[in-house]
Design a protein around this motif. Structure first.
Motif, mmCIF file in Angstrom:
data_model
loop_
_atom_site.group_PDB
_atom_site.id
_atom_site.type_symbol
_atom_site.label_atom_id
_atom_site.label_comp_id
_atom_site.label_asym_id
_atom_site.label_seq_id
_atom_site.Cartn_x
_atom_site.Cartn_y
_atom_site.Cartn_z
ATOM 1 N N MET A 127 50.236 52.212 39.717
ATOM 2 C CA MET A 127 51.129 51.055 39.851
ATOM 3 C C MET A 127 51.186 50.634 41.302
ATOM 4 O O MET A 127 51.228 51.475 42.196
ATOM 5 C CB MET A 127 52.520 51.424 39.353
ATOM 6 N N ALA A 128 51.174 49.318 41.575
ATOM 7 C CA ALA A 128 51.147 48.866 42.967
ATOM 8 C C ALA A 128 51.580 47.414 43.069
ATOM 9 O O ALA A 128 51.453 46.640 42.117
ATOM 10 C CB ALA A 128 49.737 49.023 43.536
ATOM 11 N N THR A 129 52.082 47.066 44.237
ATOM 12 C CA THR A 129 52.310 45.660 44.558
ATOM 13 C C THR A 129 50.988 45.054 45.034
ATOM 14 O O THR A 129 50.084 45.771 45.465
ATOM 15 C CB THR A 129 53.350 45.512 45.682
ATOM 16 N N VAL A 130 50.887 43.738 44.934
ATOM 17 C CA VAL A 130 49.740 43.020 45.497
ATOM 18 C C VAL A 130 50.310 41.904 46.360
ATOM 19 O O VAL A 130 51.146 41.121 45.887
ATOM 20 C CB VAL A 130 48.832 42.436 44.392
ATOM 21 N N SER A 131 49.888 41.853 47.614
ATOM 22 C CA SER A 131 50.398 40.838 48.541
ATOM 23 C C SER A 131 49.249 40.052 49.156
ATOM 24 O O SER A 131 48.265 40.645 49.609
ATOM 25 C CB SER A 131 51.216 41.489 49.661
ATOM 26 N N LEU A 132 49.385 38.743 49.137
ATOM 27 C CA LEU A 132 48.421 37.861 49.795
ATOM 28 C C LEU A 132 49.140 37.143 50.921
ATOM 29 O O LEU A 132 50.214 36.568 50.708
ATOM 30 C CB LEU A 132 47.845 36.837 48.808
ATOM 31 N N ARG A 133 48.555 37.199 52.107
ATOM 32 C CA ARG A 133 49.146 36.543 53.271
ATOM 33 C C ARG A 133 48.139 35.589 53.904
ATOM 34 O O ARG A 133 47.107 36.011 54.401
ATOM 35 C CB ARG A 133 49.576 37.584 54.311
ATOM 36 N N LYS A 134 48.435 34.283 53.787
ATOM 37 C CA LYS A 134 47.602 33.247 54.393
ATOM 38 C C LYS A 134 46.121 33.417 54.024
ATOM 39 O O LYS A 134 45.227 33.246 54.859
ATOM 40 C CB LYS A 134 47.784 33.224 55.912
ATOM 41 N N VAL A 135 45.874 33.740 52.765
ATOM 42 C CA VAL A 135 44.505 33.990 52.305
ATOM 43 C C VAL A 135 43.762 32.669 52.126
ATOM 44 O O VAL A 135 44.250 31.739 51.484
ATOM 45 C CB VAL A 135 44.515 34.797 50.984
ATOM 46 N N GLU A 136 42.560 32.618 52.719
ATOM 47 C CA GLU A 136 41.734 31.416 52.664
ATOM 48 C C GLU A 136 40.337 31.756 52.161
ATOM 49 O O GLU A 136 39.868 32.889 52.303
ATOM 50 C CB GLU A 136 41.612 30.778 54.048
ATOM 51 N N LYS A 137 39.672 30.750 51.589
ATOM 52 C CA LYS A 137 38.264 30.877 51.227
ATOM 53 C C LYS A 137 37.550 29.585 51.570
ATOM 54 O O LYS A 137 37.883 28.512 51.056
ATOM 55 C CB LYS A 137 38.104 31.171 49.732
ATOM 56 N N GLN A 138 36.588 29.703 52.492
ATOM 57 C CA GLN A 138 35.769 28.556 52.872
ATOM 58 C C GLN A 138 34.308 28.956 52.746
ATOM 59 O O GLN A 138 33.889 30.007 53.226
ATOM 60 C CB GLN A 138 36.077 28.112 54.311
ATOM 61 N N SER A 189 40.294 31.607 39.614
ATOM 62 C CA SER A 189 39.334 32.710 39.487
ATOM 63 C C SER A 189 38.849 33.175 40.851
ATOM 64 O O SER A 189 38.647 34.378 41.070
ATOM 65 C CB SER A 189 38.138 32.294 38.622
ATOM 66 N N THR A 190 38.663 32.250 41.782
ATOM 67 C CA THR A 190 38.252 32.616 43.146
ATOM 68 C C THR A 190 39.295 33.523 43.782
ATOM 69 O O THR A 190 38.960 34.536 44.412
ATOM 70 C CB THR A 190 38.058 31.347 44.005
ATOM 71 N N THR A 191 40.567 33.186 43.606
ATOM 72 C CA THR A 191 41.645 34.009 44.164
ATOM 73 C C THR A 191 41.641 35.400 43.547
ATOM 74 O O THR A 191 41.780 36.413 44.248
ATOM 75 C CB THR A 191 43.009 33.320 43.944
ATOM 76 N N LEU A 192 41.465 35.463 42.215
ATOM 77 C CA LEU A 192 41.412 36.761 41.534
ATOM 78 C C LEU A 192 40.231 37.593 42.041
ATOM 79 O O LEU A 192 40.361 38.797 42.288
ATOM 80 C CB LEU A 192 41.292 36.557 40.026
ATOM 81 N N ARG A 193 39.088 36.956 42.216
ATOM 82 C CA ARG A 193 37.894 37.673 42.676
ATOM 83 C C ARG A 193 38.048 38.154 44.112
ATOM 84 O O ARG A 193 37.482 39.184 44.498
ATOM 85 C CB ARG A 193 36.656 36.783 42.522
ATOM 86 N N MET A 194 38.838 37.450 44.906
ATOM 87 C CA MET A 194 39.110 37.936 46.262
ATOM 88 C C MET A 194 39.985 39.182 46.221
ATOM 89 O O MET A 194 39.788 40.108 47.006
ATOM 90 C CB MET A 194 39.752 36.825 47.109
ATOM 91 N N VAL A 195 40.954 39.207 45.301
ATOM 92 C CA VAL A 195 41.771 40.416 45.131
ATOM 93 C C VAL A 195 40.892 41.582 44.689
ATOM 94 O O VAL A 195 41.044 42.711 45.159
ATOM 95 C CB VAL A 195 42.901 40.175 44.102
ATOM 96 N N ALA A 196 39.923 41.295 43.818
ATOM 97 C CA ALA A 196 39.039 42.338 43.293
ATOM 98 C C ALA A 196 38.017 42.814 44.306
ATOM 99 O O ALA A 196 37.450 43.900 44.157
ATOM 100 C CB ALA A 196 38.322 41.820 42.046
ATOM 101 N N GLY A 197 37.745 41.997 45.328
ATOM 102 C CA GLY A 197 36.702 42.348 46.279
ATOM 103 C C GLY A 197 35.339 41.829 45.890
ATOM 104 O O GLY A 197 34.325 42.171 46.511
ATOM 105 N N LEU A 198 35.281 40.994 44.861
ATOM 106 C CA LEU A 198 34.011 40.413 44.431
ATOM 107 C C LEU A 198 33.685 39.141 45.209
ATOM 108 O O LEU A 198 32.577 38.611 45.101
ATOM 109 C CB LEU A 198 34.069 40.085 42.931
ATOM 110 N N GLU A 199 34.655 38.666 45.957
ATOM 111 C CA GLU A 199 34.490 37.465 46.780
ATOM 112 C C GLU A 199 35.112 37.759 48.136
ATOM 113 O O GLU A 199 36.257 38.227 48.220
ATOM 114 C CB GLU A 199 35.207 36.294 46.107
ATOM 115 N N GLU A 200 34.367 37.521 49.203
ATOM 116 C CA GLU A 200 34.908 37.760 50.549
ATOM 117 C C GLU A 200 35.946 36.701 50.884
ATOM 118 O O GLU A 200 35.816 35.544 50.510
ATOM 119 C CB GLU A 200 33.793 37.725 51.592
ATOM 120 N N ILE A 201 36.990 37.119 51.627
ATOM 121 C CA ILE A 201 37.967 36.141 52.082
ATOM 122 C C ILE A 201 37.541 35.615 53.453
ATOM 123 O O ILE A 201 36.885 36.316 54.223
ATOM 124 C CB ILE A 201 39.394 36.724 52.124
#
Length: 373
Positions: free
Chosen positions: A1-12, A44-56
């Motif tokens: 069990m864990a929290t997930v936090s995104l802070r100023k996350v961008e994808k370009q 989906s891009t945001t989810l994949r960034m959480v998963a590590g399948l997409e670089e932020i």
């Protein structure tokens, strides 16, 4: 069990296209969070960034106490369920579910116990020695969910897992996923789940909270009830709900201390005073008037307050209710009514419709923010 936090996350991307614009979001321990929005909104891009399948491209992602920006997917404590199942076709259900545990070097007895427990939860025990080609789409998706369960991850990630299923199977699997989240909570092992969908019905029925995205930005994060009843802006109002909220481009007027809009010349709709605290600076300016279809009913008389005349153009019979599409001036409006004696034979007739404006919303014509909350 864990929290997930995104802070100023961008994808370009390398071509300069910016898909995600500085997202800030906190997902709580054991919460079921749903990302919803139209195609291309970056859910989906945001989810994949959480998963590590997409670089932020910028910002920070935390899972629990760890910053995971540079961690490989296998080291993030997550399990992901994909839209296309991603099962090994040559392996049995048991071996598909056990594969990750075998790679971790878990003992055979523990693997068998975990797989059996997950199969029982998902009611696929009798499928354990079949191969994917011998199963339906719904069964395959349950296997994919089971493969995630056996890993006992800190966070479950679902990327539109039901979109390949027919309508009846989608409902069945939606219930299964909701039951899974609840059963893990009751067992004392609540799971943090992040679920991506474009289907607002899935979002409203599954989510503890929903994050509505549009063009890589968060429009609103709230409970399903609050999103539906108190949309923060015109986008959320128009996206959440089926049929969608009626939204009319109009102007806000004031006369003798009363605020009103006109749906057409002579079709005046008075706004209740409890909604008008922010209206003074919006007099005679463009606004959007919003009202949900279920707050419009057929009236026997034209004399009641906020009763307008409209010409019926479409009747959708939904079984226990009907959607009546009618025109007022140049505006097409939908009323959602319990079954009444109106049929397609009445198309072209004029009816009186009463609007319950205690539930209406007014959105700023420029910012599109809800100024009636």
């Amino acid at each position: 069990m864990a929290t997930v936090s995104l802070r100023k996350v961008e994808k370009q991307y390398e071509n300069g296209f910016k898909a995600v614009h500085g997202i800030d979001l906190d997902i709580h321990d054991g919460e079921f969070m749903v990302f919803v929005g139209p195609s291309g909104c970056a859910k989906s891009t945001t989810l994949r960034m959480v998963a590590g399948l997409e670089e932020i491209s910028g910002g920070e992602i935390r899972i629990g106490e760890r910053v995971v920006n540079d961690l490989a997917p296998k080291d993030r404590g997550i399990a992901m369920v994909f839209q296309n199942y991603a099962l090994y076709p040559h392996k049995t259900v048991f071996d598909n579910m056990a594969f990750g545990l075998k790679m971790q070097g878990k003992p055979k007895e523990e693997i068998k116990e975990r797989v059996t427990e997950a199969a029982e939860k998902l009611e696929i025990t009798d499928l354990l020695y079949r191969k994917p080609k011998e199963m339906s789409g719904g069964q395959r998706q349950r296997v994919a969910v089971g493969r995630a369960i056996v890993r006992k991850p800190e966070v479950f990630l679902f990327d539109e897992p039901l979109s390949n299923l027919d309508a009846k199977l989608r409902v069945s699997m939606r219930v299964k996923i909701a039951q899974l989240h609840q059963s893990l909570k009751e067992e004392g092992n609540p799971a943090t789940m992040i679920y991506v969908t474009h289907d607002q019905t899935e979002a409203l029925t599954l989510g503890d909270r929903i994050c509505v995205l549009n063009k890589g930005e968060i429009m609103q994060v709230d409970s399903p009830a609050n999103l539906y009843n108190y949309p923060a802006n015109k986008f959320v109002a128009g996206f959440i709900g089926s049929p969608a909220m009626n939204l009319v481009d109009t102007a806000l007027r004031e006369e003798d201390g009363n605020y009103f809009i006109e749906l057409a010349p002579g079709s005046r709709v008075v706004i209740p005073t409890h909604k008008t605290t922010k209206f003074s600076q919006h007099i005679d300016t463009k606004v959007y008037f919003g009202i949900r279809p279920e707050h419009i009913s057929i009236s026997e008389t034209a004399d009641a307050l906020n009763t307008i005349e409209g010409k019926l153009s479409v009747v959708e019979n939904m079984g226990n209710e009907k959607y009546l599409h009618f025109r007022v001036g140049g505006n097409l409006i939908i009323a959602r009514v319990s079954c009444i004696d109106v049929t397609t034979a009445d198309i072209g007739r004029r009816f009186y419709f009463n609007l319950d404006t205690s539930f209406c919303h007014i959105f700023d014509g420029k910012t599109e923010e809800n100024i009636s909350l």
